[in-house]
Enzyme design. Structure first.
Site, PDB file in Angstrom:
ATOM      1  N   ASP A 218       0.827  -1.212   0.000  1.00  0.00           N
ATOM      2  CA  ASP A 218       0.000   0.000   0.000  1.00  0.00           C
ATOM      3  C   ASP A 218       0.865   1.269   0.000  1.00  0.00           C
ATOM      4  OD1 ASP A 218      -2.350   1.437   0.013  1.00  0.00           O
ATOM      5  OD2 ASP A 218      -2.649   1.286   2.173  1.00  0.00           O
TER       6      ASP A 218
ATOM      7  N   HIS B  13       3.320   3.881  -8.525  1.00  0.00           N
ATOM      8  CA  HIS B  13       3.150   2.470  -8.889  1.00  0.00           C
ATOM      9  C   HIS B  13       4.399   1.938  -9.592  1.00  0.00           C
ATOM     10  CE1 HIS B  13      -0.865   2.545  -7.459  1.00  0.00           C
ATOM     11  NE2 HIS B  13      -1.331   3.349  -8.395  1.00  0.00           N
TER      12      HIS B  13
ATOM     13  N   LEU C 172      11.219 -20.778  -4.093  1.00  0.00           N
ATOM     14  CA  LEU C 172      10.234 -19.845  -3.544  1.00  0.00           C
ATOM     15  C   LEU C 172       8.944 -19.980  -4.334  1.00  0.00           C
ATOM     16  CD1 LEU C 172       9.742 -17.129  -1.776  1.00  0.00           C
ATOM     17  CD2 LEU C 172      10.223 -15.937  -3.914  1.00  0.00           C
TER      18      LEU C 172
END
Ligand code: FPP
Length: 239
Positions: free
Chosen positions: A8, A25, A119
């Site tokens: 966020d 962004h 991962l």
């Protein structure tokens, strides 16, 4: 260890600097690479990133388009490297409203990396915890109606097995950046017992150093899963 991150604060980071929100962004998308790379080194074997929620479509069209473009760019630029680094990429959320070329890339990357083991990277796109549960309930209801599943056999494991994260461990820790203290429809089912960490830094400011500190803080906590952990009885040396 499974870590979920609510990325966020991109918009605020940009606005505070007099920049257009999309610049935030862009910076945010750049952070993703470092955090993914650092994860396995920090003992994280599953990382879930909340990239775009079912509610994010309500933003201005140019912002939605900009985020999709960044997302497309991230996939293109990191396609080979993710595979070379032994990362298994999964996408969670409902892909139906996404552009066809994006869905094709997502499917191709999922297929290419499906046997990788270092991962697991879940990218949550058009994801909402409630929407995921609705879709799971529909799949379960269809099985119940067709008779392949008995209603009495439905339990918590049945629900977990019909979520987008089927077969994966629940998040041990959910981190949210940029100071807000809510989960915003992220991992509604899976996060029932997750530890939470809310950090002041916005996502563009979330460095590997901050990530390391948050993980160290988490490791100092004791998790009880609703049970009371009794101190182990003292064992006497005397027979
Ligand atoms: C939250 O900041 C961020 C988003 C809604 C989009 C996140 C997208 C990226 C980081 C880029 C693409 C993703 C990947 C996986 C490469 P916000 O806009 O809600 O910030 P604000 O609360 O300050 O407005």
């Amino acid at each position: 260890m499974h870590v979920g991150i609510i990325m966020d604060g991109n918009g605020r980071w940009a606005t505070e600097r007099g920049l257009p929100r999309l610049m935030g962004h862009k910076r945010g998308a750049n952070r993703v690479k470092n955090i993914v790379k650092a994860s396995s080194e920090l003992g994280v074997d599953t990382l879930t990133l909340y990239a775009f929620s079912t509610e994010n479509w309500k933003r201005a069209a140019h912002e939605v388009e900009g985020i999709m473009k960044l997302f497309r760019g991230y996939l293109q630029n990191n396609f080979a490297a993710l595979n070379a680094n032994n990362v298994r990429v999964c996408f969670i959320g409902d892909p139906t409203p996404l552009a066809a070329d994006l869905r094709e890339q997502m499917d191709a990357l999922t297929n290419l990396t499906k046997n990788n083991t270092l991962l697991t990277l879940n990218v949550a796109i058009n994801y909402g915890g409630q929407d995921e549960l609705v879709r799971a309930m529909r799949k379960i209801a269809l099985k119940a109606v067709s008779g392949s599943l008995l209603v009495d056999d439905i339990d918590a494991d049945t629900i977990s097995a019909h979520l987008d994260t089927a077969g994966q461990p629940n998040p041990d820790l959910i981190i949210r950046t940029a100071g807000e203290m809510r989960l915003s429809n992220f991992m509604t089912w899976q996060g029932a017992y997750s530890e939470l960490a809310f950090v002041e830094e916005s996502w563009p400011e979330f460095t590997v150093e901050v990530y390391t500190e948050v993980l160290a803080d988490y490791r100092s906590r004791t998790r009880q899963f609703g049970a009371v952990i009794l101190k182990p009885a003292k064992v006497s040396n005397k027979a």
